[in-house]
Design a protein around this motif. Structure first.
Motif, short mmCIF file in Angstrom:
data_model
loop_
_atom_site.label_atom_id
_atom_site.label_comp_id
_atom_site.label_asym_id
_atom_site.label_seq_id
_atom_site.Cartn_x
_atom_site.Cartn_y
_atom_site.Cartn_z
N LEU A 106 0.84 -1.20 0.00
CA LEU A 106 0.00 0.00 0.00
C LEU A 106 0.87 1.24 0.00
O LEU A 106 1.91 1.30 0.65
CB LEU A 106 -0.92 -0.01 1.22
CG LEU A 106 -1.87 1.18 1.44
CD1 LEU A 106 -3.16 0.71 2.11
CD2 LEU A 106 -1.22 2.28 2.29
N LEU A 107 0.37 2.26 -0.71
CA LEU A 107 1.03 3.57 -0.73
C LEU A 107 -0.04 4.64 -0.55
O LEU A 107 -1.01 4.68 -1.31
CB LEU A 107 1.77 3.77 -2.05
CG LEU A 107 2.59 5.05 -2.21
CD1 LEU A 107 3.67 5.15 -1.14
CD2 LEU A 107 3.22 5.10 -3.60
N GLY A 108 0.10 5.47 0.46
CA GLY A 108 -0.87 6.52 0.74
C GLY A 108 -0.19 7.77 1.23
O GLY A 108 1.03 7.81 1.39
N GLY A 109 -0.98 8.81 1.47
CA GLY A 109 -0.44 10.03 2.05
C GLY A 109 -0.39 11.22 1.14
O GLY A 109 0.07 12.29 1.55
N ALA A 110 -0.86 11.08 -0.11
CA ALA A 110 -0.86 12.22 -1.02
C ALA A 110 -1.78 13.33 -0.52
O ALA A 110 -1.53 14.51 -0.74
CB ALA A 110 -1.28 11.79 -2.42
N THR A 111 -2.84 12.92 0.18
CA THR A 111 -3.75 13.90 0.75
C THR A 111 -3.96 13.68 2.25
O THR A 111 -4.56 14.52 2.90
CB THR A 111 -5.13 13.85 0.06
OG1 THR A 111 -5.69 12.53 0.18
CG2 THR A 111 -5.01 14.18 -1.41
N TYR A 112 -3.46 12.56 2.78
CA TYR A 112 -3.61 12.27 4.20
C TYR A 112 -2.32 12.58 4.94
O TYR A 112 -1.24 12.63 4.36
CB TYR A 112 -3.95 10.79 4.41
CG TYR A 112 -5.23 10.33 3.77
CD1 TYR A 112 -6.39 11.08 3.86
CD2 TYR A 112 -5.27 9.12 3.07
CE1 TYR A 112 -7.57 10.65 3.27
CE2 TYR A 112 -6.45 8.68 2.48
CZ TYR A 112 -7.59 9.45 2.58
OH TYR A 112 -8.75 9.03 2.00
N SER A 113 -2.40 12.73 6.25
CA SER A 113 -1.21 12.92 7.07
C SER A 113 -0.48 11.59 7.23
O SER A 113 -1.03 10.52 6.97
CB SER A 113 -1.60 13.45 8.45
OG SER A 113 -2.29 12.45 9.19
N THR A 114 0.77 11.68 7.66
CA THR A 114 1.55 10.48 7.92
C THR A 114 0.84 9.58 8.93
O THR A 114 0.78 8.36 8.78
CB THR A 114 2.95 10.85 8.45
OG1 THR A 114 3.64 11.57 7.42
CG2 THR A 114 3.75 9.62 8.82
N ALA A 115 0.27 10.20 9.96
CA ALA A 115 -0.43 9.42 10.99
C ALA A 115 -1.59 8.62 10.40
O ALA A 115 -1.85 7.48 10.81
CB ALA A 115 -0.95 10.34 12.08
N ASP A 116 -2.30 9.20 9.41
CA ASP A 116 -3.44 8.51 8.80
C ASP A 116 -3.01 7.29 8.00
O ASP A 116 -3.80 6.38 7.78
CB ASP A 116 -4.21 9.47 7.89
CG ASP A 116 -5.00 10.50 8.67
OD1 ASP A 116 -5.38 10.20 9.82
OD2 ASP A 116 -5.23 11.61 8.14
N THR A 117 -1.76 7.28 7.55
CA THR A 117 -1.23 6.12 6.83
C THR A 117 -0.60 5.12 7.79
O THR A 117 -0.80 3.91 7.66
CB THR A 117 -0.18 6.57 5.79
OG1 THR A 117 -0.80 7.47 4.87
CG2 THR A 117 0.36 5.38 5.02
N VAL A 118 0.15 5.63 8.75
CA VAL A 118 0.92 4.76 9.63
C VAL A 118 0.04 4.10 10.69
O VAL A 118 0.20 2.91 10.99
CB VAL A 118 2.06 5.54 10.30
CG1 VAL A 118 2.79 4.68 11.32
CG2 VAL A 118 3.03 6.06 9.25
N ARG A 119 -0.91 4.85 11.24
CA ARG A 119 -1.72 4.30 12.33
C ARG A 119 -2.47 3.03 11.94
O ARG A 119 -2.43 2.03 12.67
CB ARG A 119 -2.69 5.37 12.85
CG ARG A 119 -3.41 4.94 14.15
CD ARG A 119 -4.37 6.01 14.64
NE ARG A 119 -3.69 7.26 14.94
CZ ARG A 119 -3.84 8.38 14.26
NH1 ARG A 119 -4.67 8.43 13.22
NH2 ARG A 119 -3.19 9.48 14.59
N PRO A 120 -3.18 3.00 10.79
CA PRO A 120 -3.85 1.75 10.41
C PRO A 120 -2.87 0.60 10.20
O PRO A 120 -3.18 -0.55 10.52
CB PRO A 120 -4.54 2.12 9.08
CG PRO A 120 -4.70 3.59 9.13
CD PRO A 120 -3.50 4.10 9.86
#
Length: 312
Positions: A106-120
């Motif tokens: 998975l790759l995310g974070g273009a519009t979310y914060s780092t926490a929103d990607t790392v926490r899940p």
């Protein structure tokens, strides 16, 4: 480096989740990855919104799968599994697709914060066997005049604010593993403001304790500390400050004692040294999951997708 990753991925089919399907940067990178037959992108989002955004940007996503959280056919199964893992706290759809084996990474974070990607990732995918913590590293790459690549690993620059000695030791070992993935024979320097006892105090003690723990856990790893950056990097300084060290003067993996110095350090290398910086690359998770900068462009998304899939 990226040529080697591309060849590896073409031989090993990989599905990568992009959590922000309608984002034009994601669409541009996903279309390119699909067109070049490198990996299988999986876009999360409302299909109409994703297709409209692709048409507006002129991106061909004809054969790319779009998964709509509102109409996902395995949603009941996904929710049941998520409830089992997190007792119903939050719906981290993309991460669950990796958790359930629908996608590999998975790759995310273009519009979310780092926490929103790392926490899940921490809550659902969790750490791999043998790992107690998650850390990060940055891959720094610069072309030499002869056309070869100068490559370094720096960590942890994004996750652990004030790591313990145990976490620091694990970060060092994980950074060495990341280095090998990117074709670097790791020589790990545990950085400090002190070189081999030139200064005293708790901060120095933490680094020396971490070094001992890392040596115990990975006895074959070329690692040394505590080292100031000049002693770790410059052969001339190493001869003066710590002659005989197996790492000093030739280090290519730099482990910072805490996030503040790590974040500052890699950005100095990036901006003043002209290095391309790729990351943060998350380490210690059960599956490859990485975070994008919200200021990224399509080229960065493309390269981070290659790196993330290459960690599979």
């Amino acid at each position: 480096m990226f040529e080697n990753l591309v060849e590896k991925l073409k031989k090993n089919p990989t599905t990568l989740v992009f959590t922000e399907g309608p984002d034009p940067r994601i669409l541009e990178a996903a279309a390119r990855l699909k067109r070049e037959h490198i990996l299988e992108p999986l876009l999360v989002g409302n299909p109409d919104e994703v297709k409209a955004a692709a048409e507006k940007g002129g991106f061909d996503i004809t054969d790319i799968r779009i998964v709509d959280p509102a109409n996902y056919r395995r949603m009941d199964e996904l929710v049941d599994k998520m409830v089992e893992l997190r007792k119903g706290k939050g719906n981290y759809f993309g991460t669950m697709l990796v958790k359930m084996g629908v996608a590999d990474c998975l790759l995310g974070g273009a519009t979310y914060s780092t926490a929103d990607t790392v926490r899940p990732a921490l809550q659902l995918v969790k750490t791999k066997p043998g790992s107690k913590s998650v850390s990060s590293c940055f891959l720094l790459v610069r072309e030499r005049p002869d056309g070869s690549e100068e490559k370094y690993i720096m960590g942890d620059c994004a996750i652990n604010i004030e790591p313990s000695a145990e976490e620091l030791a694990e970060t060092a070992i994980e950074c060495a593993r990341s280095a090998r993935i990117f074709g670097i024979d790791p020589k790990v320097a545990m950085l400090s403001f002190s070189t081999k006892g030139s200064a005293k105090g708790e901060k120095v003690d933490k680094v020396t304790t971490a070094l001992a723990l890392a040596k115990e856990a990975a006895p074959d790893l070329a690692i040394d500390g505590e080292l100031q950056f000049d002693a770790a990097f410059s052969p001339v300084v190493a001869q003066t400050k710590c002659k005989g060290s197996p790492v000093a003067g030739q280090a290519n993996v730099f482990v910072f004692p805490e996030i503040q110095s790590g974040n500052i350090g890699y950005k100095i290398a990036q901006r003043l040294g002209g290095f391309a910086a790729y990351g943060p690359i998350l380490q210690g998770l059960n599956a490859p999951i990485n975070d994008l900068s919200r200021g990224c462009d399509a080229e960065e998304v493309y390269n981070m997708a290659l790196i993330t899939a290459g960690l599979k």
